[in-house]
Design a protein around this motif. Structure first.
Motif, PDB file in Angstrom:
ATOM      1  N   LEU A   1       0.698  -1.108   0.006  1.00  0.00           N
ATOM      2  CA  LEU A   1       0.130  -0.015   0.291  1.00  0.00           C
ATOM      3  C   LEU A   1       1.043   1.546  -0.439  1.00  0.00           C
ATOM      4  CD1 LEU A   1      -2.105   1.605   0.435  1.00  0.00           C
ATOM      5  CD2 LEU A   1      -2.495   1.388   2.935  1.00  0.00           C
ATOM      6  N   HIS A   2       1.023   2.117  -1.069  1.00  0.00           N
ATOM      7  CA  HIS A   2       1.246   3.365  -0.651  1.00  0.00           C
ATOM      8  C   HIS A   2       0.271   4.664  -1.050  1.00  0.00           C
ATOM      9  CE1 HIS A   2       5.503   2.185  -2.336  1.00  0.00           C
ATOM     10  NE2 HIS A   2       4.554   1.228  -2.782  1.00  0.00           N
ATOM     11  N   VAL A   3      -0.082   5.262   0.165  1.00  0.00           N
ATOM     12  CA  VAL A   3      -0.808   5.969   0.031  1.00  0.00           C
ATOM     13  C   VAL A   3       0.126   7.967  -0.010  1.00  0.00           C
ATOM     14  CG1 VAL A   3      -1.884   7.623   2.019  1.00  0.00           C
ATOM     15  CG2 VAL A   3      -1.867   4.957   2.068  1.00  0.00           C
ATOM     16  N   THR A   4      -0.289   8.347  -0.781  1.00  0.00           N
ATOM     17  CA  THR A   4      -0.240  10.019  -1.155  1.00  0.00           C
ATOM     18  C   THR A   4      -0.141  10.683  -0.265  1.00  0.00           C
ATOM     19  OG1 THR A   4      -0.027   9.455  -3.120  1.00  0.00           O
ATOM     20  CG2 THR A   4       0.250  11.744  -3.162  1.00  0.00           C
ATOM     21  N   ILE A   5       0.488  11.955   0.317  1.00  0.00           N
ATOM     22  CA  ILE A   5       0.470  12.569   1.260  1.00  0.00           C
ATOM     23  C   ILE A   5       0.006  13.951   0.751  1.00  0.00           C
ATOM     24  CG2 ILE A   5       0.639  13.790   3.953  1.00  0.00           C
ATOM     25  CD1 ILE A   5      -0.721  11.484   3.476  1.00  0.00           C
ATOM     26  N   PRO A   6      -1.433  15.343   0.687  1.00  0.00           N
ATOM     27  CA  PRO A   6      -0.745  15.994   0.177  1.00  0.00           C
ATOM     28  C   PRO A   6       0.328  17.152   0.440  1.00  0.00           C
ATOM     29  CG  PRO A   6      -2.769  15.979   0.441  1.00  0.00           C
ATOM     30  CD  PRO A   6      -2.367  14.661   1.304  1.00  0.00           C
TER      31      PRO A   6
ATOM     32  N   TYR B   1      -3.771  25.649  11.323  1.00  0.00           N
ATOM     33  CA  TYR B   1      -2.915  25.511  12.564  1.00  0.00           C
ATOM     34  C   TYR B   1      -1.685  24.476  12.676  1.00  0.00           C
ATOM     35  CZ  TYR B   1      -5.342  29.539  13.412  1.00  0.00           C
ATOM     36  OH  TYR B   1      -6.656  31.036  13.088  1.00  0.00           O
ATOM     37  N   TYR B   2      -2.803  23.295  12.583  1.00  0.00           N
ATOM     38  CA  TYR B   2      -1.764  22.429  12.354  1.00  0.00           C
ATOM     39  C   TYR B   2      -1.559  21.612  11.492  1.00  0.00           C
ATOM     40  CZ  TYR B   2      -4.228  24.104  16.926  1.00  0.00           C
ATOM     41  OH  TYR B   2      -4.745  24.966  18.254  1.00  0.00           O
ATOM     42  N   PRO B   3      -0.376  21.560  10.783  1.00  0.00           N
ATOM     43  CA  PRO B   3      -0.861  20.882   9.566  1.00  0.00           C
ATOM     44  C   PRO B   3      -0.305  19.319   9.715  1.00  0.00           C
ATOM     45  CG  PRO B   3       1.285  22.208   9.933  1.00  0.00           C
ATOM     46  CD  PRO B   3       0.410  22.769  10.763  1.00  0.00           C
ATOM     47  N   SER B   4       1.252  19.191  10.920  1.00  0.00           N
ATOM     48  CA  SER B   4       0.755  18.087  11.662  1.00  0.00           C
ATOM     49  C   SER B   4      -0.109  16.921  11.790  1.00  0.00           C
ATOM     50  CB  SER B   4       2.188  18.116  12.468  1.00  0.00           C
ATOM     51  OG  SER B   4       2.983  18.578  12.486  1.00  0.00           O
ATOM     52  N   LEU B   5      -1.259  17.320  12.788  1.00  0.00           N
ATOM     53  CA  LEU B   5      -2.599  17.496  12.493  1.00  0.00           C
ATOM     54  C   LEU B   5      -2.865  16.986  11.208  1.00  0.00           C
ATOM     55  CD1 LEU B   5      -4.387  19.140  15.939  1.00  0.00           C
ATOM     56  CD2 LEU B   5      -2.070  16.569  16.283  1.00  0.00           C
ATOM     57  N   ASP B   6      -3.209  17.822  10.707  1.00  0.00           N
ATOM     58  CA  ASP B   6      -3.686  17.081   9.301  1.00  0.00           C
ATOM     59  C   ASP B   6      -3.324  16.193   9.052  1.00  0.00           C
ATOM     60  OD1 ASP B   6      -5.864  18.837   7.624  1.00  0.00           O
ATOM     61  OD2 ASP B   6      -4.517  19.591   6.381  1.00  0.00           O
ATOM     62  N   ALA B   7      -1.697  16.179   8.662  1.00  0.00           N
ATOM     63  CA  ALA B   7      -1.129  15.211   7.861  1.00  0.00           C
ATOM     64  C   ALA B   7      -1.568  13.948   8.198  1.00  0.00           C
ATOM     65  CB  ALA B   7       0.236  15.722   7.408  1.00  0.00           C
ATOM     66  N   ALA B   8      -1.591  13.881   9.481  1.00  0.00           N
ATOM     67  CA  ALA B   8      -1.710  12.343  10.208  1.00  0.00           C
ATOM     68  C   ALA B   8      -3.231  12.132   9.675  1.00  0.00           C
ATOM     69  CB  ALA B   8      -1.635  12.615  11.608  1.00  0.00           C
ATOM     70  N   LYS B   9      -4.313  12.756  10.240  1.00  0.00           N
ATOM     71  CA  LYS B   9      -4.946  12.138   9.258  1.00  0.00           C
ATOM     72  C   LYS B   9      -5.675  12.397   7.849  1.00  0.00           C
ATOM     73  CE  LYS B   9      -7.782  14.641  13.172  1.00  0.00           C
ATOM     74  NZ  LYS B   9      -8.227  16.134  14.026  1.00  0.00           N
ATOM     75  N   THR B  10      -4.833  12.844   7.274  1.00  0.00           N
ATOM     76  CA  THR B  10      -5.300  12.758   6.116  1.00  0.00           C
ATOM     77  C   THR B  10      -4.869  11.533   5.549  1.00  0.00           C
ATOM     78  OG1 THR B  10      -5.080  15.022   5.425  1.00  0.00           O
ATOM     79  CG2 THR B  10      -4.291  13.767   3.399  1.00  0.00           C
ATOM     80  N   PHE B  11      -3.480  10.729   6.070  1.00  0.00           N
ATOM     81  CA  PHE B  11      -3.074   9.573   6.055  1.00  0.00           C
ATOM     82  C   PHE B  11      -4.283   8.728   6.566  1.00  0.00           C
ATOM     83  CE2 PHE B  11      -0.113   5.816   6.996  1.00  0.00           C
ATOM     84  CZ  PHE B  11       0.514   5.855   6.174  1.00  0.00           C
ATOM     85  N   LEU B  12      -4.869   8.885   7.536  1.00  0.00           N
ATOM     86  CA  LEU B  12      -5.768   7.180   8.321  1.00  0.00           C
ATOM     87  C   LEU B  12      -6.474   7.176   7.042  1.00  0.00           C
ATOM     88  CD1 LEU B  12      -3.896   7.765  12.153  1.00  0.00           C
ATOM     89  CD2 LEU B  12      -3.416   6.770  10.809  1.00  0.00           C
ATOM     90  N   GLY B  13      -7.209   8.543   6.842  1.00  0.00           N
ATOM     91  CA  GLY B  13      -8.404   8.751   6.197  1.00  0.00           C
ATOM     92  C   GLY B  13      -7.780   7.957   5.246  1.00  0.00           C
ATOM     93  N   GLU B  14      -7.005   7.295   4.269  1.00  0.00           N
ATOM     94  CA  GLU B  14      -6.369   7.063   3.046  1.00  0.00           C
ATOM     95  C   GLU B  14      -5.991   6.188   3.371  1.00  0.00           C
ATOM     96  OE1 GLU B  14      -4.603   9.002  -0.250  1.00  0.00           O
ATOM     97  OE2 GLU B  14      -4.739  11.394   0.749  1.00  0.00           O
TER      98      GLU B  14
END
Length: 422
Positions: free
Chosen positions: A22-27, A403-416
């Motif tokens: 599995l490869h997940v692309t993170i914005p 304001y929270y790019p790390s939390l945003d990225a974490a949720k984006t990754f887990l969502g995908e």
């Protein structure tokens, strides 16, 4: 691209169908970048004029007085109760307005909602108290305007509704407000008059322009902003307490306070929305009489409130507490260290619930703050015309990245990640 090996291992026991390829692309980018806040106060002259109009120096003395030094909730609850008491004065003022073209029906609905929201928020603040130092007694308030509201013909229905709301909302608290509510549980009453000082507030009922500005909307504008500033002052004390609780790793208490802060931001939007009910011509005439005008492209009227500017900056600066909460140092190279720590916390949950609640609340505060400024921009257009909303700084506040790019990225990754399962 973020390395996903540890996530595959983490999820493998729960999700046997997960492919190892599995490869997940993170914005991108999801780096913590220090972006200076676009918000700053208006010119000192404009700020000073705003403060003198509202008699803020005198109000600040009331907000800041510490009559009960052992009561830790006083810095937050005192200005909150004073905002409520000023709201009772607003009810009396609006219901006494004899202008035939005022929308009294909608005013009554909005005032009911405004006072109810404040009572609910105050009850939540009282409910969070864990000490026994609150000043209570058996006596009731003899100076509050609420008993008068409950007996005057024009405000009787609203006044009685507010008393019932106090009874209902304070049921989980150790004491009640003592404003004439039934208090069927026979709980002790807060020493409301000693804390709120309604008599001193009443001395500030008239603004400096009351004698020579002939406009019925003058009092409405004055009172609305006194209510707003009282809640801003309460929020500044709340923000300091949030910071202290995070430093002491009391994440559960910090989480409760963060959600209170979110509700204050939303209450402030509700307060500002009451301007819609002011008569357009009378308001614009008052704007001319008070010489309210923008002094530049980036001078939104709300930036004349030094308290609002400080509240906004402090709400945004909550993001600096993320490394402390996640127990991870920021990667100086911009790597995904915070993001990976957030994903581990979201996934394992055990022993991390208070932290998760706190982080969710911090993001909720961001949403509420940005919503406030977006709604404010629309409000200015409605009240003054679209030519008055060309403020770049105002737009930048609700359009800038999270304001929270790390939390945003974490949720984006887990969502995908979960989206690719099955």
């Amino acid at each position: 691209m973020v390395d996903t090996d540890w996530k595959n291992k983490m999820m493998s026991s729960e999700s046997p169908k997960l492919s190892s390829k599995l490869h997940v692309t993170i914005p991108s980018p999801f780096k913590v970048v220090a972006v200076s806040s676009p918000i700053s106060c208006s010119a000192p002259v404009a700020c000073s004029a705003y403060e003198l109009y509202l008699r803020l120096p005198e109000l600040k003395n009331l907000w800041s007085s510490r009559d009960f030094p052992r009561w830790s909730n006083e810095p937050i609850l005192k200005p909150s109760l004073q905002a409520l008491e000023i709201s009772f004065r607003l009810v009396l003022s609006v219901c006494s307005d004899a202008r035939p073209y005022i929308n009294h029906r909608e005013w009554n609905r909005r005032l009911d909602s405004l006072v109810t929201s404040q009572i609910q928020l105050i009850a939540s603040i009282c409910e969070e108290e864990d000490d026994q130092s609150a000043p209570v007694s058996d006596g009731r308030s003899s100076l509050s305007l609420l008993p008068q509201l409950a007996t005057w013909r024009k405000t009787e229905s609203l006044g009685k509704k507010f008393l019932c709301t106090i009874d209902n909302e304070m049921r989980r608290c150790k004491y009640t407000l003592g404003l004439g509510e039934q208090n069927v549980s026979n709980k002790p009453n807060l020493r409301y008059d000693a804390v709120c000082k309604p008599k001193d507030l009443y001395r500030l009922k008239d603004n400096p322009y009351a004698d020579h500005v002939d406009n019925d909307e003058n009092q409405t504008l004055y009172v609305l902003h006194q209510i707003l500033e009282s809640w801003i002052h309460a929020s500044l004390s709340l923000l300091n307490r949030i910071d202290e609780n995070i430093n002491e790793e009391r994440f559960g208490k910090a989480s409760s306070d963060v959600y209170l802060l979110e509700r204050i931001w939303r209450l402030m939007t509700e307060i500002e929305d009451l301007h819609i009910l002011m008569d357009p011509e009378d308001f614009l005439k008052l704007k001319k009489q008070l010489q309210i005008k923008s002094t530049g492209k980036n001078d939104a009227f709300c930036f004349r409130s030094r308290g609002l500017v400080e509240m906004t900056k402090m709400s945004k600066d909550l993001r600096q507490r993320i490394p402390k909460i996640l127990e991870v140092e920021v990667d100086p190279t911009g790597g995904p260290r915070l993001q990976e720590a957030a994903m581990r916390m979201y996934a394992r949950k055990k022993g991390e619930c208070d932290k998760i609640h706190l982080l969710q609340g911090m993001q909720a505060v961001e949403g509420a703050a940005k919503s406030f400024f977006f709604a404010y921009k629309q409000l200015v257009a409605v009240m003054m015309g679209s030519s008055q909303v060309s403020c770049d700084s105002l737009s930048q506040i609700f359009m800038e990245p999270t304001y929270y790019p790390s939390l945003d990225a974490a949720k984006t990754f887990l969502g995908e990640l979960w989206g690719n399962l099955g």
